[in-house]
Motif scaffolding. Sequence first.
Motif, mmCIF file in Angstrom:
data_model
loop_
_atom_site.group_PDB
_atom_site.id
_atom_site.type_symbol
_atom_site.label_atom_id
_atom_site.label_comp_id
_atom_site.label_asym_id
_atom_site.label_seq_id
_atom_site.Cartn_x
_atom_site.Cartn_y
_atom_site.Cartn_z
ATOM 1 N N ARG A 1 15.923 20.585 -18.214
ATOM 2 C CA ARG A 1 16.638 21.555 -19.226
ATOM 3 C C ARG A 1 16.575 22.997 -18.937
ATOM 4 O O ARG A 1 17.817 23.546 -19.337
ATOM 5 C CB ARG A 1 16.115 21.222 -20.765
ATOM 6 N N ARG B 1 20.584 10.089 -23.361
ATOM 7 C CA ARG B 1 20.329 9.793 -24.984
ATOM 8 C C ARG B 1 19.469 11.053 -25.649
ATOM 9 O O ARG B 1 19.048 10.838 -26.813
ATOM 10 C CB ARG B 1 19.582 8.641 -24.999
ATOM 11 N N GLY B 2 19.269 12.102 -24.823
ATOM 12 C CA GLY B 2 18.533 13.152 -25.478
ATOM 13 C C GLY B 2 19.399 13.879 -26.378
ATOM 14 O O GLY B 2 20.832 13.647 -26.651
ATOM 15 N N GLU B 3 18.907 14.767 -27.509
ATOM 16 C CA GLU B 3 19.485 15.522 -28.291
ATOM 17 C C GLU B 3 20.652 16.388 -27.767
ATOM 18 O O GLU B 3 20.420 17.074 -26.655
ATOM 19 C CB GLU B 3 18.574 16.261 -29.099
ATOM 20 N N ALA B 4 21.761 16.545 -28.146
ATOM 21 C CA ALA B 4 22.950 17.225 -27.441
ATOM 22 C C ALA B 4 22.464 18.616 -27.509
ATOM 23 O O ALA B 4 22.049 19.277 -28.326
ATOM 24 C CB ALA B 4 24.028 16.978 -28.255
ATOM 25 N N ARG C 1 25.033 20.523 -16.290
ATOM 26 C CA ARG C 1 25.979 19.285 -16.500
ATOM 27 C C ARG C 1 27.352 19.713 -16.578
ATOM 28 O O ARG C 1 27.889 20.495 -17.044
ATOM 29 C CB ARG C 1 25.715 18.868 -17.857
ATOM 30 N N ARG D 1 13.704 16.505 -28.156
ATOM 31 C CA ARG D 1 13.842 15.195 -29.279
ATOM 32 C C ARG D 1 15.108 14.417 -28.650
ATOM 33 O O ARG D 1 15.901 14.689 -27.849
ATOM 34 C CB ARG D 1 14.200 15.814 -30.604
ATOM 35 N N SER D 2 15.247 13.137 -29.117
ATOM 36 C CA SER D 2 16.289 12.060 -28.688
ATOM 37 C C SER D 2 17.488 12.405 -29.783
ATOM 38 O O SER D 2 17.087 12.655 -30.777
ATOM 39 C CB SER D 2 15.476 10.787 -29.035
ATOM 40 N N ALA D 3 18.749 11.937 -29.369
ATOM 41 C CA ALA D 3 19.682 11.676 -30.059
ATOM 42 C C ALA D 3 19.836 10.471 -31.022
ATOM 43 O O ALA D 3 20.378 10.682 -32.077
ATOM 44 C CB ALA D 3 21.062 11.953 -29.332
ATOM 45 N N ARG E 1 26.644 9.001 -20.124
ATOM 46 C CA ARG E 1 26.348 9.256 -21.610
ATOM 47 C C ARG E 1 27.533 8.927 -22.394
ATOM 48 O O ARG E 1 27.305 7.953 -23.375
ATOM 49 C CB ARG E 1 26.139 10.705 -21.744
ATOM 50 N N ASP F 1 16.782 11.507 -21.193
ATOM 51 C CA ASP F 1 16.868 12.494 -21.945
ATOM 52 C C ASP F 1 18.478 12.959 -21.753
ATOM 53 O O ASP F 1 19.258 13.182 -22.734
ATOM 54 C CB ASP F 1 16.092 13.970 -21.436
ATOM 55 N N ARG F 2 18.810 12.813 -20.367
ATOM 56 C CA ARG F 2 20.388 13.279 -20.021
ATOM 57 C C ARG F 2 21.315 12.166 -20.808
ATOM 58 O O ARG F 2 22.378 12.636 -21.235
ATOM 59 C CB ARG F 2 20.424 13.083 -18.498
ATOM 60 N N PHE G 1 13.518 7.845 -26.566
ATOM 61 C CA PHE G 1 15.020 8.084 -26.586
ATOM 62 C C PHE G 1 15.530 6.722 -26.896
ATOM 63 O O PHE G 1 16.813 6.795 -26.602
ATOM 64 C CB PHE G 1 15.188 8.349 -25.188
#
Lengths: 185, 185
Positions: A179, B181-184, A185, A157-159, B121, B178-179, B40
């Motif tokens: 992931r 703007r993806g969900e933290a 990271r 999912r997106s933030a 990010r 994703d990196r 995203f």
Amino acid sequence: MRRFAAALLHHPILDRQGGTVTTAITNLDLHDIARSARTFGVSDFFVVHPIAAQRELAERVREHWMTGSGSRRIPDRTPALEIVRVVSSLEQALAELGGDAEIWTTSARVRPASISHAEARARLETDGRPVLLVFGTGWGLAEAVHERSHAHLFPVRSAVSDGYNHLSVRAAAAILFDRLRGEAR
Amino acid sequence: MRRFAAALLHHPILDRQGGTVTTAITNLDLHDIARSARTFGVSDFFVVHPIAAQRELAERVREHWMTGSGSRRIPDRTPALEIVRVVSSLEQALAELGGDAEIWTTSARVRPASISHAEARARLETDGRPVLLVFGTGWGLAEAVHERSHAHLFPVRSAVSDGYNHLSVRAAAAILFDRLRGEAR
């Protein structure tokens, strides 16, 4: 570190209305997902289809990049296609992994008892049984596949989502491989 | 939070021998990357091609999913294709973003003064000028594009690589969105 394989299922798959169908093979899924899989150290990428003519199509795509004109034109694709295994069922994929692999399923919806990607990554880093991460085509894996899985992964999912979440299976596979096995990271 | 747009360049692009070429549009790049971008929260996805006939092809693909039979068959694709802008040059993309956007480039190789994805990010989360993240086709962006960029992102890499790193641009774009703007996690 556990052996980590992936599978792309074409049956049993949901259609738009929630019925169970068999989807057709998309050529590009084979080399796109194979390239992502190989880049992230996935050991095997099983293309699962119950119909012999569709498996033959997949084998022809594989051969094109393995030994055919594609392998001469773009040799970088050959190592990716090497990990592609065309099989007729999930059982056959599990048998090729030694018979004791865990099934982990994916979907675009949150399901009960889903595990986070961080948890999945940690589990892969331990020693243990091989893991087969299963992706659906069409509108996703049929319930019967989820029911026999050992774990179900949270959806990607997106933030900053506006509610739109329709990744292609190629994009979802790339993100999940990153992931679970991408550079920390 | 800054406006975050993406562009897929077809010129100037490197070929296998390091020459500068113009690549052809791949239909699937349009909807695959558009779906990832929209998921995203990417504001615009510019498909950049200097040849009018190729831009017309891209516009036809877009219309198929916006108002044509594709939009009736798979309506989920329509919101993704809405953010696609077919333009002739990087300048035109920058102009459509208001003229003051930063160019951030991507490649599969490490370049001097690259920034990490965590840094990128964080920069996106501040207030500031719009950012245009530029992807290449073929064998990557020509040096001239990197030279005018405000930042260059580290390549996507695996934690368990055997040295193989040949993601499709569709997969690389999905992972970078994703990196960034993806969900933290």
